[in-house]
Design a protein around this motif. Structure first.
Motif, PDB file in Angstrom:
ATOM      1  N   THR A  49      25.265  75.409  14.054  1.00  0.00           N
ATOM      2  CA  THR A  49      24.256  74.446  13.560  1.00  0.00           C
ATOM      3  C   THR A  49      24.128  74.022  12.282  1.00  0.00           C
ATOM      4  O   THR A  49      24.078  74.795  11.370  1.00  0.00           O
ATOM      5  CB  THR A  49      22.795  75.280  13.874  1.00  0.00           C
ATOM      6  OG1 THR A  49      22.859  76.320  15.131  1.00  0.00           O
ATOM      7  CG2 THR A  49      21.779  74.505  13.728  1.00  0.00           C
ATOM      8  N   ASP A 102      29.265  72.822  21.446  1.00  0.00           N
ATOM      9  CA  ASP A 102      28.357  72.039  21.923  1.00  0.00           C
ATOM     10  C   ASP A 102      27.918  70.725  21.092  1.00  0.00           C
ATOM     11  O   ASP A 102      27.377  70.868  19.953  1.00  0.00           O
ATOM     12  CB  ASP A 102      27.197  72.695  22.364  1.00  0.00           C
ATOM     13  CG  ASP A 102      25.977  71.735  23.175  1.00  0.00           C
ATOM     14  OD1 ASP A 102      26.264  70.920  24.079  1.00  0.00           O
ATOM     15  OD2 ASP A 102      24.832  72.011  22.785  1.00  0.00           O
ATOM     16  N   ASN A 135      25.087  68.266  20.271  1.00  0.00           N
ATOM     17  CA  ASN A 135      23.694  68.065  20.285  1.00  0.00           C
ATOM     18  C   ASN A 135      23.347  66.937  19.811  1.00  0.00           C
ATOM     19  O   ASN A 135      23.128  66.746  18.434  1.00  0.00           O
ATOM     20  CB  ASN A 135      23.146  69.263  19.465  1.00  0.00           C
ATOM     21  CG  ASN A 135      21.466  69.323  19.692  1.00  0.00           C
ATOM     22  OD1 ASN A 135      20.943  68.512  20.317  1.00  0.00           O
ATOM     23  ND2 ASN A 135      20.721  70.223  19.334  1.00  0.00           N
ATOM     24  N   SER A 184      20.862  65.121  19.394  1.00  0.00           N
ATOM     25  CA  SER A 184      19.428  65.162  19.154  1.00  0.00           C
ATOM     26  C   SER A 184      19.194  65.947  17.849  1.00  0.00           C
ATOM     27  O   SER A 184      18.123  66.006  17.170  1.00  0.00           O
ATOM     28  CB  SER A 184      18.228  65.390  20.055  1.00  0.00           C
ATOM     29  OG  SER A 184      18.397  66.847  20.596  1.00  0.00           O
ATOM     30  N   SER A 185      20.287  66.723  17.381  1.00  0.00           N
ATOM     31  CA  SER A 185      20.101  67.487  16.145  1.00  0.00           C
ATOM     32  C   SER A 185      20.262  66.492  15.024  1.00  0.00           C
ATOM     33  O   SER A 185      20.582  65.471  14.783  1.00  0.00           O
ATOM     34  CB  SER A 185      21.390  68.527  16.179  1.00  0.00           C
ATOM     35  OG  SER A 185      22.535  67.955  15.653  1.00  0.00           O
ATOM     36  N   TYR A 237      23.711  65.587  13.693  1.00  0.00           N
ATOM     37  CA  TYR A 237      24.188  64.564  14.401  1.00  0.00           C
ATOM     38  C   TYR A 237      23.910  63.154  13.980  1.00  0.00           C
ATOM     39  O   TYR A 237      24.493  62.459  13.829  1.00  0.00           O
ATOM     40  CB  TYR A 237      24.137  64.824  16.007  1.00  0.00           C
ATOM     41  CG  TYR A 237      24.843  63.901  16.596  1.00  0.00           C
ATOM     42  CD1 TYR A 237      26.238  64.191  17.079  1.00  0.00           C
ATOM     43  CD2 TYR A 237      24.455  62.717  17.221  1.00  0.00           C
ATOM     44  CE1 TYR A 237      26.971  63.506  17.847  1.00  0.00           C
ATOM     45  CE2 TYR A 237      25.256  61.857  18.168  1.00  0.00           C
ATOM     46  CZ  TYR A 237      26.461  62.291  18.475  1.00  0.00           C
ATOM     47  OH  TYR A 237      27.192  61.264  19.090  1.00  0.00           O
TER      48      TYR A 237
END
Length: 578
Positions: A20, A456, A458, A460-461, A464
């Motif tokens: 993350t 993964d 993501n 919508s992170s 990103y």
């Protein structure tokens, strides 16, 4: 003399973590970094990144330093302190402290003895002897015996070179003789393929950093015996032991000092901002003379050092007994508590973890992938016909070569990404930057690394979304900087007549090969300007809309590359009994 004994093989428990990452703010090259966040998409948290947090507590400081300036993390045996040196100190390297106990709590090693330090137990001086006796250890490839040579007279007086012993095969006894009595340093390449604890440590770094690959080299330099204890042979070798000339690396590195002590000299700013592999070269004497450095400092056992790519540095062992008398915080190496063996004594041993994401996955790479996708979706027209671009084949017959627009733009992207950065210009003119210098990003934004999301994606992170915004900013820089004339010069200089030691350009783009080189770059200046502008604008609009596709392509390549690397590691570890 090294005492050889069979050291137990250490094993790690690989931590399984979610990746993350989040965004940081704008990059600053030469200005005050205090409170400024580097726009490198990393926002490490203590929970999600336990290894990084153990090595660099207060991860915000690492985030600020990333791809911008060095950071020293010193080992502490008392209650952990936070920032020990402010980032705006131009003389003393930015420094934080990490607590030995925090690393111990990670339980990275599952068979360590009670009270043993899990970081320093990665590898011992004696373990290096075991590695040297493994199969397929050839001098010049798998390992090297080096010492720094300084030319004493002639036109190259003062130039530094790496002097390596000739030959490919040396017995362990011969290696030890050259090490102890010849003052040669020992370098072992890719130890992550030969020592499983280091393999697992490197894989954990790969996971937390989103790196394509982490390579690990071992550096061992003989200690300098105190003046009162020196033999005549010691005196012949002088007061300093150095294996390498002053240089910069083309990848970001994290250095872990395992035993002994080493004196470091590190530049405050990069000589080549975010240097790519093909930009690496030998620094000139003028550059070495005028480079702005932090005060020299000593790495003690357990210390960690981060150096961004492009920053000149060198290291040596000296008579530390004399140095310790200064009581300087930069050189103070307190003894490890309850340490039966004084880890400060003996040869200097450190590991350098090279982070390959800093060159194999960049904003430039994303633009190349976007360009591929663009010309897959539209007609890839011929820009220069074979009738005006030809070369002689092996039989001396002229053969025509069509040049398509995709090839033209791949070369333009590469040229813009390698264009001299204003930070480089300031450093090479040997003056301090001023408040009027615009040293933010520029074309250097294309050389910034991109952390991969191999577990993964993501979309919508925040990480990103910030990555996408930086990509669009890089695209804007590319569009405003693209020049056919500069690309012509770039191809002629770097591709058609490269220096003898020049690495083949990969453009940070896996599909590029020497067969793609435009052999008649002078034809680029004859391209119709209106068609060039039309192609440029069309690609720009497409690339803005297709970031997801470009990143997915890069991410898939990263997965494949990592799988291949892991397979090679398993094969190598099995072969050497690890």
């Amino acid at each position: 003399m090294l005492i050889l004994y069979h050291h137990r093989v250490l094993t790690f428990i690989i931590l399984l973590l979610h990746l993350t990452l989040a965004a940081a703010d704008n990059e600053v090259c030469n200005e005050d970094h205090e409170g400024t966040q580097n726009n490198n998409f990393y926002a490490w948290s203590n929970i999600d990144y336990p290894l990084l947090n153990a090595l660099f507590p207060n991860l915000n400081r690492l985030q600020i330093a990333w791809e911008t300036h060095p950071l020293l993390s010193r080992v502490s045996f008392t209650q952990q302190k936070q920032d020990t040196q402010p980032l705006d100190n131009k003389q003393i390297i930015p420094t934080i402290q990490h607590n030995r106990e925090l690393i111990s709590q990670l339980k990275l090693i599952n068979n360590q003895h009670q009270g043993e330090d899990p970081l320093l137990s990665l590898l011992s001086v004696d373990d290096t002897a075991l590695i040297l006796t493994q199969p397929d250890m050839n001098h010049g490839n798998e390992y090297k015996l080096l010492k720094k040579i300084i030319i004493q007279d002639g036109p190259e007086k003062g130039e530094e070179y790496n002097g390596m012993l000739p030959g490919t095969q040396y017995s362990l006894q011969d290696i030890l003789q050259h090490f102890h009595y010849g003052a040669f340093s020992l370098i072992i390449n890719k130890v992550e393929q030969r020592w499983r604890p280091i393999t697992n440590f490197a894989r954990q770094l790969e996971h937390e950093l989103g790196a394509v690959e982490v390579n690990v080299n071992l550096y061992m330099t003989p200690e300098v015996v105190s003046e009162k204890d020196r033999t005549n042979e010691d005196k012949k070798n002088g007061d300093v032991r150095e294996g390498f000339e002053a240089h910069w690396d083309w990848m970001d590195v994290i250095i872990v000092q395992l035993s002994g002590m080493k004196r470091w000299s590190v530049a405050r700013e990069a000589s080549i901002y975010l240097s790519s592999k093909d930009q690496k070269r030998k620094p000139t004497l003028k550059e070495l003379k005028h480079v702005q450095r932090y005060d020299d400092f000593t790495l003690c056992p357990g210390d960690i050092l981060y150096i961004p790519r492009g920053s000149i540095h060198n290291a040596s062992t000296i008579d530390f007994d004399h140095l310790q008398e200064s009581n300087s915080d930069l050189d103070s190496c307190p003894p490890y508590p309850n340490d039966a063996l004084d880890r400060r004594v003996g040869p200097s041993l450190h590991l350098t973890f090279g982070l390959l994401e800093s060159n194999d996955a960049t904003i430039e790479t994303l633009l190349h992938y976007a360009l591929d996708a663009y010309y897959e979706s539209s007609h890839n027209e011929i820009a220069v016909s074979a009738s005006t671009c030809s070369s002689l084949n092996s039989h001396g017959v002229a053969v025509g070569h069509d040049i398509r627009w995709s090839s033209v733009f791949h070369h333009i992207i590469a040229e813009v990404a390698r264009r001299a950065h204003i930070c480089d210009h300031i450093l090479q003119t040997n003056r301090e930057p001023s408040s009027t210098d615009n040293c933010n990003e520029g074309t250097g934004i294309l050389r910034k690394s991109v952390p991969l999301m191999l577990d993964d994606i993501n979309v919508s992170s925040q990480q990103y979304l910030n990555l996408k915004q930086t990509y669009i900013s890089g695209l804007d820089v590319f569009v405003s900087s693209a020049k056919l004339a500069k690309t012509e010069t770039f191809i002629q200089t770097h591709l058609l007549k490269p220096p003898p030691d020049d690495d083949a350009l990969i453009f940070h783009y896996p599909s590029y090969s020497q067969d793609d080189v435009i052999i008649c770059p002078e034809a680029l200046n004859g391209l119709p300007g209106d068609i060039f502008i039309h192609q440029l604008k069309s690609f720009n609009q497409y690339a803005i809309e297709q970031f997801d596709k470009a990143f997915a392509s890069l991410n898939n390549w990263g997965k494949q590359r990592r799988q291949e690397d892991r397979l090679q590691q398993r094969i190598s570890l099995d072969r050497v009994g690890q």
